[in-house]
Enzyme design. Structure first.
Site: not given
Ligand code: SF4
Length: 317
Positions: A37, A117, A135, A184, A191, A194, A200
């Site tokens: 870390e 953190y 983080d 992200c 996205c 994701c 989101c």
């Molecule tokens: S959907 Fe939202 S959390 Fe996922 S990559 Fe896109 S901006 Fe990031």
């Protein structure tokens, strides 16, 4: 309210796409996790994984071995990694916590170099406590996911707590961290792949959440002296904040006829212009380092770069 399906989708994504192979994720050794870390702050994962982490732990496999080492040796193994106060704090912490890395966050926070953190990361990844971790990568994901344009750090931690999957907090945190590193991304987040895309709030304009203040740099011009005798170079122990405790070339006043080279070097917020000059008198107390041993000495990457010019300019005596 927490969306359970988003938490589950995140864990499912982590299962298939997470970076499970990272060595500090495959160990329960809290000291090793703590070392990783500290190294990972401001440093790319690959450099830590392939070079510094194995080398450091081969020499200091336990907190006791690190506590008993000379600081010079710790610096030597840290050489090139930058932010040398991390090495100093790691060494100091090892001496303060010889019996083992503390379990309680409030005890961890008393140790040098351990902020919120790192304390949370040790508690979550090492001790598997039910705590959230934030983080830079996780912060970006959370800001986008919750649609937070401007938010104080402590508020962001509250959002992290709210989103925490308490049935598997460690993997949830690691998943968010990997999602920030791999999907992200600050620019061009992916996205479409994701696991959080359905919920989101930031996905339509993700870059809105990552606009940064322009970095401010400080330009400095520094002059260093090169004195080599019997294939040994004179270095001094730095008192300056920049490289405190490390071996550096002595500072000099520039004299044109002794000029060797000028080069650029970047270090944290500093943009340095370094000029090297031959010298044959010393005003500082110095340590003589054999040129063949220079690469193993506790020197900064700046001094390493400068050493390249000693030989290029044939000043070896
Ligand atoms: S959907 Fe939202 S959390 Fe996922 S990559 Fe896109 S901006 Fe990031």
């Amino acid at each position: 309210m927490v969306n359970k399906s988003a938490q589950n989708a995140l864990l499912a994504w982590y299962e298939t796409d997470g970076r499970h192979e990272l060595p500090w994720r495959k160990t329960d050794n809290i000291y090793h996790i703590y070392v990783s870390e500290i190294m990972l702050q401001q440093t790319q994962v690959n450099r830590v994984r392939d070079e510094y982490y194995p080398k450091f732990l081969a020499r200091f496999p336990t907190i006791e071995t690190l506590a008993e080492a000379e600081l010079d040796e710790v610096f030597a193994l840290w050489s090139g990694l930058g932010y040398y106060s991390r090495a100093r704090n790691l060494h100091k912490t090892a001496q303060l916590a010889r019996g083992g890395v503390p379990y309680e966050q409030k005890e961890l926070l008393k140790l040098p170099g351990i902020g919120q953190y790192t304390a949370s990361a040790i508690c979550s990844f090492g001790y598997r406590q039910n705590v959230s971790v934030v983080d830079t990568n996780i912060a970006r994901v959370l800001k986008r996911y919750f649609g937070l344009l401007a938010v104080q750090d402590k508020t962001l931690w509250k959002y992290a707590d709210r989103f925490l999957n308490r049935s598997d907090a460690r993997d949830h945190n690691l998943a968010l961290m990997d999602l920030g590193s791999l999907v992200c991304l600050p620019k061009n987040p992916q996205c479409e792949v994701c696991p959080l895309r359905l919920e989101c709030k930031g996905k339509d304009e993700p870059e809105l959440y990552t606009r940064k203040k322009k970095k401010e740099y400080e330009s400095l011009e520094l002059f260093y002296g090169v004195y080599i005798k019997n294939k040994k170079v004179a270095l001094k122990i730095s008192e300056e904040k920049l490289y405190k405790g490390m071996l550096v070339l002595p500072s000099v006043d520039p004299i044109e006829e002794n000029f060797i080279a000028t080069f650029k070097h970047s270090y944290t917020k500093y943009r340095l212009t370094i000029s090297l000059y031959h010298i044959n008198e010393l005003y500082d107390e110095v340590v003589w380092i054999d040129l063949n041993e220079l690469k193993n000495a506790p020197i900064s990457s700046l001094t390493k770069k400068a050493a390249h010019f000693f030989s290029l300019n044939d000043v070896l005596i």
